[in-house]
Scaffold this motif. Structure first.
Motif, PDB file in Angstrom:
ATOM      1  N   ASP A  34       5.048  -7.585  12.129  1.00  0.00           N
ATOM      2  CA  ASP A  34       6.506  -7.740  12.137  1.00  0.00           C
ATOM      3  C   ASP A  34       7.022  -7.231  13.478  1.00  0.00           C
ATOM      4  O   ASP A  34       7.167  -6.030  13.691  1.00  0.00           O
ATOM      5  N   ARG A  35       7.265  -8.161  14.377  1.00  0.00           N
ATOM      6  CA  ARG A  35       7.712  -7.779  15.724  1.00  0.00           C
ATOM      7  C   ARG A  35       9.122  -7.202  15.709  1.00  0.00           C
ATOM      8  O   ARG A  35       9.431  -6.322  16.506  1.00  0.00           O
ATOM      9  N   ALA A  36       9.964  -7.679  14.820  1.00  0.00           N
ATOM     10  CA  ALA A  36      11.337  -7.169  14.741  1.00  0.00           C
ATOM     11  C   ALA A  36      11.341  -5.679  14.367  1.00  0.00           C
ATOM     12  O   ALA A  36      12.093  -4.897  14.937  1.00  0.00           O
ATOM     13  N   GLN A  37      10.499  -5.311  13.406  1.00  0.00           N
ATOM     14  CA  GLN A  37      10.412  -3.907  12.988  1.00  0.00           C
ATOM     15  C   GLN A  37       9.431  -3.107  13.840  1.00  0.00           C
ATOM     16  O   GLN A  37       9.326  -1.887  13.698  1.00  0.00           O
ATOM     17  N   LYS A  38       8.659  -3.832  14.680  1.00  0.00           N
ATOM     18  CA  LYS A  38       7.630  -3.212  15.515  1.00  0.00           C
ATOM     19  C   LYS A  38       6.625  -2.433  14.669  1.00  0.00           C
ATOM     20  O   LYS A  38       6.313  -1.278  14.921  1.00  0.00           O
ATOM     21  N   LYS A  39       6.116  -3.153  13.634  1.00  0.00           N
ATOM     22  CA  LYS A  39       5.153  -2.541  12.729  1.00  0.00           C
ATOM     23  C   LYS A  39       4.081  -3.550  12.333  1.00  0.00           C
ATOM     24  O   LYS A  39       4.318  -4.754  12.336  1.00  0.00           O
ATOM     25  N   ILE A  40       2.927  -3.028  11.974  1.00  0.00           N
ATOM     26  CA  ILE A  40       1.841  -3.825  11.402  1.00  0.00           C
ATOM     27  C   ILE A  40       1.643  -3.331   9.978  1.00  0.00           C
ATOM     28  O   ILE A  40       1.482  -2.134   9.742  1.00  0.00           O
ATOM     29  N   PHE A  41       1.656  -4.253   9.047  1.00  0.00           N
ATOM     30  CA  PHE A  41       1.489  -3.929   7.630  1.00  0.00           C
ATOM     31  C   PHE A  41       0.127  -4.442   7.160  1.00  0.00           C
ATOM     32  O   PHE A  41      -0.144  -5.639   7.228  1.00  0.00           O
ATOM     33  N   PHE A  42      -0.720  -3.543   6.699  1.00  0.00           N
ATOM     34  CA  PHE A  42      -1.987  -3.921   6.084  1.00  0.00           C
ATOM     35  C   PHE A  42      -1.743  -4.003   4.583  1.00  0.00           C
ATOM     36  O   PHE A  42      -1.300  -3.027   3.973  1.00  0.00           O
ATOM     37  N   ARG A  43      -2.028  -5.132   4.002  1.00  0.00           N
ATOM     38  CA  ARG A  43      -1.804  -5.353   2.565  1.00  0.00           C
ATOM     39  C   ARG A  43      -3.136  -5.556   1.858  1.00  0.00           C
ATOM     40  O   ARG A  43      -4.041  -6.195   2.384  1.00  0.00           O
ATOM     41  N   ARG A  44      -3.232  -5.036   0.662  1.00  0.00           N
ATOM     42  CA  ARG A  44      -4.416  -5.192  -0.184  1.00  0.00           C
ATOM     43  C   ARG A  44      -4.046  -5.985  -1.429  1.00  0.00           C
ATOM     44  O   ARG A  44      -2.964  -5.805  -1.981  1.00  0.00           O
ATOM     45  N   VAL A  45      -4.981  -6.827  -1.853  1.00  0.00           N
ATOM     46  CA  VAL A  45      -4.742  -7.701  -3.000  1.00  0.00           C
ATOM     47  C   VAL A  45      -5.949  -7.635  -3.936  1.00  0.00           C
ATOM     48  O   VAL A  45      -7.090  -7.793  -3.515  1.00  0.00           O
ATOM     49  N   GLU A  46      -5.671  -7.378  -5.215  1.00  0.00           N
ATOM     50  CA  GLU A  46      -6.726  -7.433  -6.233  1.00  0.00           C
ATOM     51  C   GLU A  46      -7.088  -8.901  -6.474  1.00  0.00           C
ATOM     52  O   GLU A  46      -6.226  -9.779  -6.393  1.00  0.00           O
TER      53      GLU A  46
END
Length: 74
Positions: A34-46
């Protein structure tokens, strides 16, 4: 899920393979930048890993080890 803030320095993120994690967490993993928030989100999925493991075992060209390692995330 993990969130990492982005700084001004260069950054390389290796998300690896969605279905072959190596961090001892067997859930599937993907990343959102997310460039707008300047963050990288790592998501996990079952997911139903036993179904996937059986499909790997059923493929003669694939080593069963590829299915076995899904259970441990290694």
């Amino acid at each position: 899920d993990h969130v990492f803030p982005l700084g001004r320095e260069k950054l390389m993120v290796n998300v690896g393979s969605v279905g072959q994690p190596r961090d001892e967490d067997p859930r599937s993993c993907y990343v959102i930048l997310d460039r707008a928030q300047k963050k990288i989100f790592f998501r996990r999925v079952e997911y139903d890993m036993e179904v996937t493991i059986k499909k790997i075992y059923d493929e003669k060209e694939l080593d069963n080890m590829l299915g076995d390692r899904l259970r441990t995330g290694r």
